[in-house]
Motif scaffolding. Structure first.
Motif, PDB file in Angstrom:
ATOM      1  N   UNK A 178     -13.849   0.748  14.829  1.00 17.88           N
ATOM      2  CA  UNK A 178     -13.625  -0.455  14.023  1.00 17.88           C
ATOM      3  C   UNK A 178     -12.537  -1.280  14.695  1.00 17.88           C
ATOM      4  N   UNK A 179     -12.860  -2.515  15.091  1.00 20.55           N
ATOM      5  CA  UNK A 179     -11.875  -3.368  15.745  1.00 20.55           C
ATOM      6  C   UNK A 179     -11.692  -4.650  14.956  1.00 20.55           C
ATOM      7  N   UNK A 180     -10.427  -4.918  14.619  1.00 19.55           N
ATOM      8  CA  UNK A 180     -10.042  -6.087  13.826  1.00 19.55           C
ATOM      9  C   UNK A 180      -8.956  -6.879  14.554  1.00 19.55           C
ATOM     10  N   UNK A 181      -9.022  -6.875  15.870  1.00 12.52           N
ATOM     11  CA  UNK A 181      -8.000  -7.523  16.695  1.00 12.52           C
ATOM     12  C   UNK A 181      -7.995  -9.045  16.482  1.00 12.52           C
ATOM     13  N   UNK A 182      -6.798  -9.615  16.476  1.00  9.18           N
ATOM     14  CA  UNK A 182      -6.613 -11.068  16.373  1.00  9.18           C
ATOM     15  C   UNK A 182      -7.240 -11.655  15.107  1.00  9.18           C
ATOM     16  N   UNK A 183      -6.800 -11.103  13.972  1.00  8.36           N
ATOM     17  CA  UNK A 183      -7.073 -11.741  12.692  1.00  8.36           C
ATOM     18  C   UNK A 183      -5.721 -12.203  12.145  1.00  8.36           C
ATOM     19  N   UNK A 184      -5.599 -12.280  10.842  1.00 10.71           N
ATOM     20  CA  UNK A 184      -4.325 -12.682  10.235  1.00 10.71           C
ATOM     21  C   UNK A 184      -3.879 -11.655   9.202  1.00 10.71           C
ATOM     22  N   UNK A 185      -4.248 -10.415   9.429  1.00 10.35           N
ATOM     23  CA  UNK A 185      -4.024  -9.354   8.446  1.00 10.35           C
ATOM     24  C   UNK A 185      -2.533  -9.049   8.294  1.00 10.35           C
ATOM     25  N   UNK A 186      -2.040  -9.251   7.063  1.00  6.71           N
ATOM     26  CA  UNK A 186      -0.649  -8.933   6.751  1.00  6.71           C
ATOM     27  C   UNK A 186      -0.558  -7.820   5.706  1.00  6.71           C
ATOM     28  N   UNK A 187      -1.618  -7.665   4.928  1.00  9.62           N
ATOM     29  CA  UNK A 187      -1.632  -6.653   3.866  1.00  9.62           C
ATOM     30  C   UNK A 187      -2.848  -5.741   3.996  1.00  9.62           C
ATOM     31  N   UNK A 188      -2.602  -4.448   3.854  1.00 13.49           N
ATOM     32  CA  UNK A 188      -3.684  -3.457   3.903  1.00 13.49           C
ATOM     33  C   UNK A 188      -3.579  -2.602   2.648  1.00 13.49           C
ATOM     34  N   UNK A 189      -4.585  -2.676   1.801  1.00 12.76           N
ATOM     35  CA  UNK A 189      -4.580  -1.899   0.563  1.00 12.76           C
ATOM     36  C   UNK A 189      -4.569  -0.400   0.888  1.00 12.76           C
ATOM     37  N   UNK A 190      -3.856   0.406   0.102  1.00 14.69           N
ATOM     38  CA  UNK A 190      -3.818   1.858   0.351  1.00 14.69           C
ATOM     39  C   UNK A 190      -5.197   2.499   0.425  1.00 14.69           C
ATOM     40  N   UNK A 191      -6.227   1.895  -0.218  1.00 16.45           N
ATOM     41  CA  UNK A 191      -7.571   2.463  -0.195  1.00 16.45           C
ATOM     42  C   UNK A 191      -8.527   1.675   0.704  1.00 16.45           C
ATOM     43  N   UNK A 192      -7.980   0.867   1.615  1.00 16.03           N
ATOM     44  CA  UNK A 192      -8.813  -0.003   2.457  1.00 16.03           C
ATOM     45  C   UNK A 192      -9.832   0.775   3.278  1.00 16.03           C
ATOM     46  N   UNK A 193      -9.462   1.955   3.778  1.00 17.32           N
ATOM     47  CA  UNK A 193     -10.331   2.685   4.696  1.00 17.32           C
ATOM     48  C   UNK A 193     -11.069   3.852   4.032  1.00 17.32           C
ATOM     49  N   UNK A 194     -11.092   3.873   2.724  1.00 18.85           N
ATOM     50  CA  UNK A 194     -11.826   4.924   2.005  1.00 18.85           C
ATOM     51  C   UNK A 194     -13.300   4.879   2.415  1.00 18.85           C
ATOM     52  N   UNK A 195     -13.838   6.027   2.796  1.00 16.19           N
ATOM     53  CA  UNK A 195     -15.222   6.112   3.262  1.00 16.19           C
ATOM     54  C   UNK A 195     -15.339   6.261   4.760  1.00 16.19           C
ATOM     55  N   UNK A 196     -14.244   5.971   5.487  1.00 16.13           N
ATOM     56  CA  UNK A 196     -14.283   6.058   6.955  1.00 16.13           C
ATOM     57  C   UNK A 196     -13.681   7.359   7.481  1.00 16.13           C
ATOM     58  N   UNK A 197     -13.184   8.198   6.566  1.00 18.07           N
ATOM     59  CA  UNK A 197     -12.404   9.357   7.016  1.00 18.07           C
ATOM     60  C   UNK A 197     -13.224  10.417   7.745  1.00 18.07           C
TER      61      UNK A 197
END
Length: 496
Positions: A178-197
């Protein structure tokens, strides 16, 4: 019985023949797959590749793309690559790919801002790679992604996503990259990656607006191998920030705003092999900063910081370290014990663009495996032979360009080292024009053609240099052989 056995063998033979014929038919079908006429899918183009068709649609609009997809739907084709690039495609509408077999889908630089929920569901069983980079997405279109149960790679680089909401990637349970390079992400919810583990191995959050490590969201990713958070605004890292990432092999924190590397901050990363901390403002490294990394860390990048001395105490525990990069810091002096206790495994040492003014004593004595030494662009006027002698046996590349070197007899080591063909990277060394200045002549000389006679130097034979290493070994063997012969002659004499 023999007749039954023969009949059985005949049946098996026919079965095998039928299977082979069926396989051949499948192969033939794949080979015979053809592109539709260009006129039917224009302005798109098509090529036949080994695994299916490669279809490219660029510099067009939504209507033309929809028309081309409609033509393709009735032809039972395997589309291995569908590339929609440089288009005016602001919305991906529902069921646009219904009836198509698409494995890799790229929608790149096409002003995409809306991905409708039903736009990708019909290809969820085939799609393994999705690239929606360089568009105008402001959030992860979770509803559209939730049915992509075979997706391995998702590229969302260069969009306008400012936060990752809870369960943003739920349903992508096979995702590995998963690549999210060069966005404007300042906040990541504690459950953002649920399902990817279960499967995620590589996550790129670089080039965003993070000010802290999103520890609560990362802690579940215990299969992660590579985490990239370079080019953010992280000003502080603390012990516990990387808890849970027990399989991490590579961590990138380059080009942030770190000033210190505190005690035990990486202690949970016991399998870490590569750590990038270059391009920060680091001036303090705690003596226990790298605790926990003893067994596996091999690559450490600390260049482009504000380090004033080689952090010996912190590095001592890294007895497997191979690559140490300290370029572009403010190091002006190398202590004689700078590499004591940990230098035996280092093969690459980069000290270029520092403020080093002198090399004294046996500073390189512990670097028994060193192959590349970069001292380019420092303030060195002299490089004594006795300083270099311990590493001449193993060095393949040495860069001392762009130093204010004065021509003196001590530099003979360089000229003689270049003559020795043993394991040297000649191609690399040929590109380096290393010069010194003859003070009274105000003239530069190449170190390869140092005028030793003019300088009235005592020409050295370098019997103790790298050049004679093989000779010394041969000499030992020869001496041993002579001693054996002498003993044998003595025994014969006594016997007679």
């Amino acid at each position: 019985m023999a007749r039954v056995w023969a009949w059985s063998r005949s049946v098996r033979g026919w079965t095998l023949a039928i299977c082979v014929a069926a396989l051949c038919a499948l192969v033939t079908t794949e080979v015979q797959q053809q592109c539709p006429p260009r006129s039917e899918i224009s302005p798109c183009s098509c090529q036949v590749k080994k695994n299916g068709l490669d279809i490219l649609c660029e510099f067009t609009d939504q209507q033309h793309i929809n028309d081309a997809m409609s033509v393709l739907k009735g032809k039972s084709l395997v589309i291995f690559y569908l590339k929609l690039r440089h288009n005016n495609l602001r919305k991906l509408t529902g069921f646009v790919f219904l009836g198509l077999d698409i494995h890799h889908l790229t929608i790149h630089n096409s002003s995409l801002s809306v991905v409708e929920e039903a736009s990708l569901s019909s290809i969820g069983k085939m799609l393994t790679q999705l690239d929606v980079s360089q568009n105008s997405l402001t959030q992860v279109p979770s509803a559209a992604f939730k049915n992509l149960h075979h997706l391995l790679i998702l590229n969302m680089n260069h969009n306008k996503i400012n936060s990752l909401h809870a369960k943003a990637f739920q349903g992508l349970d096979t995702l590995e990259i998963l690549t999210l390079y060069e966005n404007k992400i300042a906040n990541v919810d504690p459950e953002a990656f649920v399902g990817l583990e279960k499967k995620l191995k590589r996550l790129n959050l670089g080039g965003n607006g993070l000010t802290v490590v999103p520890q609560k969201s990362l802690v579940i990713l215990d299969m992660l191998k590579k985490l990239e958070m370079q080019e953010n605004r992280i000003s502080e890292i603390n012990e516990g920030d990387f808890e849970g990432l027990r399989n991490l092999d590579s961590l990138g924190l380059a080009h942030n705003k770190l000033r210190t590397v505190p005690s035990r901050v990486f202690s949970h990363l016991t399998l870490l092999n590569s750590l990038e901390l270059d391009g920060n403002n680091i001036d303090t490294i705690d003596k226990d900063a790298f605790a926990g990394l003893e067994e596996n860390l091999q690559y450490l990048r600390l260049g482009d910081n504000n380090i004033h001395t080689i952090p010996t105490e912190a590095l001592k525990r890294l007895h497997r370290l191979r690559h140490l990069d300290l370029r572009a810091n403010n190091i002006s002096f190398i202590a004689e014990d700078a590499f004591a206790g940990f230098g035996d495994s280092i093969t690459f040492l980069n000290l270029q663009k520092n403020d080093i003014r002198s090399l004294n004593g046996m500073i390189f004595e512990n670097l028994n495996s060193l192959e590349t030494l970069n001292l380019q662009n420092n303030k060195l006027m002299h490089i004594p032979e006795d300083v270099m002698e311990p590493i001449l046996d193993t060095l393949r590349v040495v860069d001392i360009m762009d130093n204010p070197l004065l021509c003196d007899c001590e530099l003979q080591w360089y000229k003689n080292w270049l003559r020795n063909p043993k394991d040297k990277d000649d191609e690399m060394m040929q590109k380096k024009r290393t010069v010194c200045t003859m003070q009274h002549e105000h003239r530069e000389y190449s170190l390869q053609s140092l005028p030793l006679d003019k300088m009235k130097c005592k020409i050295k034979s370098y019997e103790n240099s790298a050049y004679s290493a093989a000779t010394r070994q041969a000499g030992v063997l020869e001496t041993s052989l002579l001693l054996s012969i002498c003993v044998l002659i003595g025994q014969l004499a006594i016997a007679s």
